[in-house]
Design an enzyme around this catalytic site. Structure first.
Site, PDB file in Angstrom:
ATOM      1  N   HIS A  87      46.422  25.685  41.038  1.00 38.87           N
ATOM      2  CA  HIS A  87      45.628  26.908  40.903  1.00 38.87           C
ATOM      3  C   HIS A  87      44.938  27.145  42.232  1.00 38.87           C
ATOM      4  CE1 HIS A  87      42.680  29.773  39.464  1.00 38.87           C
ATOM      5  NE2 HIS A  87      43.252  29.779  38.276  1.00 38.87           N
TER       6      HIS A  87
ATOM      7  N   ARG B 143      38.766  37.066  40.469  1.00 40.32           N
ATOM      8  CA  ARG B 143      39.574  38.008  41.271  1.00 40.32           C
ATOM      9  C   ARG B 143      39.992  39.205  40.433  1.00 40.32           C
ATOM     10  NH1 ARG B 143      44.064  34.665  42.527  1.00 40.32           N
ATOM     11  NH2 ARG B 143      43.071  33.034  41.288  1.00 40.32           N
TER      12      ARG B 143
END
Ligand code: FAD
Length: 637
Positions: free
Chosen positions: A249, A269
């Site tokens: 990740h 995000r």
């Protein structure tokens, strides 16, 4: 030997995360006496830690979304190596599984007009993740548990026994599957608290044990994720596929050292957060790969406009699939443009008002304040890649979740194929529900088909499982000094991190295979002190054998695949290679005393023509050869 506790049921589900609970609910609903076994507390599974949401093309926020678009995104994310039938079933069935959760008592965040709200995530064309703030997994597990309880209450009303149809065995670790002539006959395990053994007699076992992250040093995974289900499947004769694909990740915490690896959700995000280097530059514009250039913006103005006008602008590159973002961060740090503690900056403070950050990302706000003394409403977070998810797992039939071993099923992270070379965020929670349910259906149908011809557990297999489990108490080993399980674990994690990590090279992986061989040899001499009552050293000694087996699969498959694709990046073969476009690497255990992993190559079947037709021919040509595309409608035109 003392008398062993025994339970006879129809289906044993190993794991009580989303996949296990959904499988158990289905098996019980189909009249099967079902046991759910989990090595952690009931409710404490990775699923509960999931933050961002569950991907399902409900089209609540953007009406253009549908299963076909979700299917396309999933295949693109996996670089077309996905088992396309799984990706199809997943995209078609995920909305029903989310709606069904609300019938179990879940309550997702809403849109203004009262529908289930959906948020943006990397690789998803439209806002698609149903969520409950950044605590979606908690709601998922809570509502599945609620459904378990309501089934138990129904059983009480009918049979006077809450556990007549569905019983949970928490803090109980399964160490072996018991077989009868190649078919599953049950499972063997121990209660973590007392160390006492327990045998489950059952013709069907559903593996739902989650991932393997604890084989790596920097990981978002917690202590349970030692690849037990992967290893149980290997030892029972099943095949693992795609083990070279491990997802790093892009955003784990990097500071302070005690919390390194803990996840920073992609929702940051999705909700507008941007990545910057040490000089404050939004570097992701430099890393949009050719295959994604028509979908991702190449300048800040367009990327920012996308949040309010997604139909007329390309997406911000911070929302590229995870493999792309993780590699970009890695490259920035390597080039000396990283943050003070070896990551990059993830900034949401300059993008959203403080109150909105706290409303949308309460866990992140809390996590950074408590663990790093950082207020994310005022300052940027420091983040870097962390081992998060394994795309590889048990090879299963997409429709039934059955492995090639009769009676053995697998669902959720322990199963392979669905995500190809790289999973999109949010596609795990939906995977758990879609294939958890299918595994419950598959296991129930299998048991029903057996009639009177049920397998039986042999006493000598129980003795052997017991001997294996007790081996670490054996005193001084004959062929070398006693080994400490903690030391071996630390060494294993270092090997995987340094030599089979985010960027790989042939010489390093060869070294890793050698070191893993040596660790395997030393692990045979692992010795623990004390007795069986809550003895974490003993527990780790047993888990270690599983971590070594899955690590060997990862290292050997990664060495074999001489290209870069999704969650497998090679410095020495940096491009995707058409030679590997449909190649699946399978891992099996060779039945010699060393239990070595053998890797073999298999071919993914061609996409069905109606699924090919969902893509532009020009896009498919980036992945496949012409003679594989003749089924596409535009081919004849
Ligand atoms: P898990 O939920 O991992 O459960 C495994 C179960 O197996 C546990 O009950 C464990 O105790 C049990 N078990 C393991 N070994 C044994 C054994 N030997 N004997 C008995 N029991 C055993 N995905 C998304 O889609 N969206 C997200 O927002 C998201 N956020 C995430 C955040 C974090 C921090 C993490 C770590 C993962 C996230 N993921 C997310 C990924 C997702 O949560 C996992 O892939 C998923 O929950 C795995 O579910 P599972 O049912 O396969 O297994």
């Amino acid at each position: 030997m003392t008398e062993i506790e025994r339970h006879a049921v129809d289906v044993v589900v190993i794991g009580a995360g989303g996949a296990g609970l959904r499988a158990a609910i289905e098996a019980r609903a189909r009249g099967m006496r079902t046991a759910v076994v989990c090595k952690s507390l009931f409710g404490k599974a990775h699923t509960v830690m999931a933050e961002g949401g569950i991907a399902a093309a409900m089209g609540n926020v953007n009406p253009h979304d549908n299963w076909q678009v979700h299917f396309r995104d999933t295949m693109r994310g996996g670089k077309f190596l996905n088992n396309w039938r799984m990706a199809e079933l997943h995209a078609r069935e995920a909305p029903d599984r989310v709606w069904e959760l609300e019938t179990y008592g879940a309550l997702f965040d809403r849109t203004k007009d009262g529908r289930i709200s959906q948020r943006n995530f990397g690789g998803h064309e439209y806002p698609r993740l149903a969520h409950v703030g950044d605590r979606t997994g908690l709601e998922l597990i809570r509502s599945l548990q609620q459904q378990v309880v309501s089934l138990q209450q129904a059983d009480f009303r009918e049979f006077g026994d809450y556990e007549a149809g569905l019983r949970v065995f928490a803090e109980c670790t399964v160490t072996d599957l018991l077989m009868d002539g190649g078919r599953v006959a049950g499972a063997f395990g121990y209660w973590r608290e007392s160390g006492r053994f327990v045998v489950f007699e059952a013709p069907a076992v559903v593996l739902a044990t989650g991932g393997i992250g604890k084989s790596f040093k920097v990981t978002s995974n917690s202590w349970e994720y030692t690849g037990d289900g992967h290893a149980l499947a290997l030892r029972a004769g099943a095949r693992l596929i795609n083990m070279e694909f491990v997802q790093f990740h892009p955003t784990g915490m990097v500071w302070p050292p005690s919390v390194k690896g803990i996840l920073v959700t992609e929702s940051v995000r999705g909700d507008g957060g941007v990545l910057r280097d040490a000089e404050g530059r939004r570097f992701m514009f430099d890393y949009v790969p050719e295959v994604f250039k028509d979908k991702y913006a190449d300048n800040e103005a367009e990327a920012d406009r996308w949040y309010t006008d997604p139909d007329h602008n390309r997406r911000p590159p911070e929302l590229l699939p995870r493999d792309e973002v993780a590699r970009a961060i890695n490259a920035e740090v390597k080039a000396g443009r990283g943050s003070p503690h070896g990551g990059v900056f993830l900034d949401v403070s300059s993008r959203l008002p403080a109150a909105e950050i706290i409303r949308r990302l309460p866990s992140m706000h809390h996590q950074f304040r408590e663990l790093a003394d950082v207020d994310i409403t005022r300052e940027a977070m420091e983040v870097g890649p962390t081992c998060h998810y394994v795309m590889g797992g048990v090879e299963v039939d997409p429709d039934t979740a059955g492995s090639r071993v009769p009676g053995l099923f697998a669902a959720g992270e322990v199963a392979g194929g669905m995500h190809g070379s790289n999973r999109l965020g949010g596609n795990s929670l939906s995977d758990l529900l879609v294939f958890g349910r299918r595994a419950g259906v598959g296991a129930a149908a299998y048991v029903a088909s057996l009639g009177q011809h049920k397998p039986a557990v042999a006493a000598r297999d129980v003795d052997e499982a017991q001997r294996r489990a007790l081996a670490p108490f054996g005193g001084s080993p004959a062929d070398g000094p006693p080994e400490n399980p903690y030391t071996l674990h630390v060494e294993l994690q270092q090997v995987m991190n340094d030599l089979v990590g985010i960027i790989r090279r042939s010489d390093e992986m060869e070294l890793a295979v050698k070191k893993l061989d040596e660790l395997k040899r030393r692990a045979r001499n692992v010795a623990v002190e004390g007795h069986r009552q809550y003895n974490p050293g003993w527990h780790l000694a047993l888990d270690l054998a599983n971590m070594l087996a899955v690590s060997e699969c990862v290292a050997r498959a990664a060495l074999e695949r001489t290209e870069s694709r999704g969650g497998h990046t090679r410095d020495d073969f940096p491009q995707m290679d058409p030679e590997w476009r449909r190649a699946l690497l399978g891992c099996e255990l060779v039945a010699d005393p060393a239990g070595e992993v053998r890797v073999s190559r298999h071919e993914q079947p061609l996409l069905r023509p109606d699924l090919l037709a969902l893509f532009d021919l020009a896009e498919l040509r980036k992945y496949f050869l012409d003679d594989e595309l003749t089924g596409h409608p535009a081919w004849r035109a």
